[in-house]
Design a protein around this motif. Sequence first.
Motif, short mmCIF file in Angstrom:
data_model
loop_
_atom_site.label_atom_id
_atom_site.label_comp_id
_atom_site.label_asym_id
_atom_site.label_seq_id
_atom_site.Cartn_x
_atom_site.Cartn_y
_atom_site.Cartn_z
N ALA A 1 0.81 -1.22 0.00
CA ALA A 1 0.00 0.00 0.00
C ALA A 1 0.84 1.26 0.00
CB ALA A 1 -0.93 0.01 1.21
N GLY A 2 2.15 1.12 0.14
CA GLY A 2 3.03 2.28 0.14
C GLY A 2 3.00 3.07 1.43
N LEU B 1 -6.10 -4.67 1.81
CA LEU B 1 -5.21 -3.88 0.95
C LEU B 1 -6.00 -2.82 0.19
CD1 LEU B 1 -2.48 -3.26 -0.30
CD2 LEU B 1 -2.90 -5.11 -1.96
N ALA B 2 -7.15 -3.20 -0.35
CA ALA B 2 -7.99 -2.23 -1.07
C ALA B 2 -8.45 -1.12 -0.13
CB ALA B 2 -9.19 -2.94 -1.69
N ARG C 1 -5.52 1.21 0.60
CA ARG C 1 -5.28 2.07 -0.56
C ARG C 1 -6.35 3.15 -0.68
NH1 ARG C 1 -3.29 -2.63 -4.78
NH2 ARG C 1 -1.09 -2.57 -4.18
N ARG D 1 -5.53 5.89 1.79
CA ARG D 1 -4.42 6.72 1.31
C ARG D 1 -4.87 7.65 0.18
NH1 ARG D 1 -0.82 8.04 4.13
NH2 ARG D 1 0.71 8.10 2.51
N ARG D 2 -5.69 7.14 -0.73
CA ARG D 2 -6.17 7.97 -1.85
C ARG D 2 -7.05 9.10 -1.32
NH1 ARG D 2 -5.52 10.83 -5.95
NH2 ARG D 2 -7.13 10.80 -7.50
#
Length: 141
Positions: A18-19, A52-53, A56, A59-60
């Motif tokens: 996910a960074g 994970l989704a 993400r 974060r978005r």
Amino acid sequence: MDPNAAQTFTIGLLARAAGVGVETVRYYQRRGLLAEPAPGRGAYRTYGAAELARLRAIRRAQQLGFSLEEIDGLLALNADTDRERARAAAQAKIELIEARIRQLQDMRDALAELVHCCRHSDAATPCPILRALAGEAAAPD
């Protein structure tokens, strides 16, 4: 590894995918934004594609300017039935961003005027920028 098996991640692999950092994942868990899975075999907690989704998506949403509180509310919405509420939240964020842009433009204009006064004032007079910061009126052109 079976290619048909669901992909699982340790917290480190999840964070990397996910960074984000592992501590960020833990922080989101403490905030209730991301569920903490039950320990699996060997006491390791594993995460799947859904986590994970979600990570993400968090974060978005942050990249779009939403606070964690706002993200919590957005994640609670139903993608099929809460379109109006999601649009209202996004529109409210746009309005806040536009207000911030106007504020930044006003700040830029005020600073540009101070630089102009500094550039065009007599060098023997006090600095108009420092006078303005001290709350004194700038000398007229």
